[in-house]
Design an enzyme around this catalytic site. Structure first.
Site, PDB file in Angstrom:
ATOM      1  N   ASP A  66       0.903  -1.053   0.009  1.00  0.00           N
ATOM      2  CA  ASP A  66      -0.101   0.092   0.054  1.00  0.00           C
ATOM      3  C   ASP A  66       0.928   1.353  -0.083  1.00  0.00           C
ATOM      4  OD1 ASP A  66       0.815  -0.292   2.546  1.00  0.00           O
ATOM      5  OD2 ASP A  66      -0.922  -1.130   3.304  1.00  0.00           O
ATOM      6  N   HIS A 137      -7.997  -4.637   9.767  1.00  0.00           N
ATOM      7  CA  HIS A 137      -7.556  -4.599   8.471  1.00  0.00           C
ATOM      8  C   HIS A 137      -6.344  -5.193   8.164  1.00  0.00           C
ATOM      9  CE1 HIS A 137      -5.480  -0.826   9.971  1.00  0.00           C
ATOM     10  NE2 HIS A 137      -4.480  -1.255   9.134  1.00  0.00           N
TER      11      HIS A 137
END
Length: 259
Positions: A66, A137
């Site tokens: 990410d 997450h």
């Protein structure tokens, strides 16, 4: 899913061992590289093993999990810079062997599609390192993320921004948006290695491993993966109902199996 409960100081070396074993049998392997605090001990162990001549990254490739949106190139908390600082500068990756999503792209959907295409062009990720957030997450796939999602832009929850504020001079500096590999993208990696330490992660680890597969806990998608390894210390394992069974299983595991 294999859950390994060991002292925190062993976790980085175990995860690094899985990477070293992979590169020994496949020197041109594709690695999925996470950021945050969870993988730092793994990167330190890999750097030390490289220093001792036990592993080479010269033919390996890497893809970041990410990236923050809007942080300027060179910003110390830009994930491309974090991975360079914590791993690349200490090992022998070839120039441009590690790539990340473009958090400065003007056409975000196109940049995300391009990132997916680049991963596919390299044959997919062989081993993906992961951490887990206190809300469950992985990557920046916040609760509510589609279990089939691909690389895309996501808005961070206030909890995630608060958790990450320790890396910035001020909580206000934490970006609101990120680009992240999706849960569907992550699931395509051939081996998932998730690391979690500390009591703050215990509820998330329990929901991931022993709760239902649900978008409410994005990490629970690991239950659907054929080769997922979860490395946790005693504190992070504190809510696991089957903890004794996990300890028994790992204690009796044949050494040749590895992780």
């Amino acid at each position: 899913m294999e859950i390994v409960i060991v002292p925190a100081e062993r976790i980085g070396d175990l995860a690094a061992g899985a990477v070293v074993a992979l590169l020994a049998r496949k020197p041109d392997a594709v690695l999925g590289l996470a950021t945050g605090s969870s993988p730092l001990s793994t990167y330190a162990a890999l750097a030390e093993r490289h220093r001792r001549g036990e592993v080479s990254f010269a033919r390996a490739r890497g893809f970041l999990l990410d990236e923050y949106v809007g942080l300027a190139a060179g910003h110390p908390e830009r994930y491309r810079e974090v991975v360079r600082r914590e791993l690349e500068d200490s090992v022998d990756f070839a120039a441009d062997a590690v790539q990340g999503p473009d958090g400065l792209a003007t056409d975000v959907p196109a940049a995300c599609a391009d990132y997916e295409a680049r991963i596919a062009a390299e044959g997919g990720v062989d081993l993906q390192l992961l951490g887990i957030g206190t809300d469950g997450h992985i990557g920046f796939n916040e609760p509510g993320s589609s279990l089939a999602s691909r690389t895309r832009i996501k808005t961070l929850t206030p909890q995630t921004r608060a958790d990450n504020a320790r890396f910035f001079a001020s909580p206000d500096e934490v970006p609101h948006h990120v680009l992240t590999q999706g849960l569907g993208t992550i699931r395509e990696a051939r081996h998932l290695v998730l690391v979690a330490t500390g009591a703050a992660k215990a509820e998330a680890v329990h929901a991931m491993a022993e709760g239902p597969v649900s978008a409410f806990c994005p990490a629970s998608v690991l239950q659907l993966h054929p080769h997922a390894t979860v490395l946790v210390d005693e504190a992070a394992a504190g809510r696991l109902v089957l903890a004794d069974y996990y300890r028994h299983t790992y204690a009796g595991k044949p050494e040749w199996q590895g992780l």
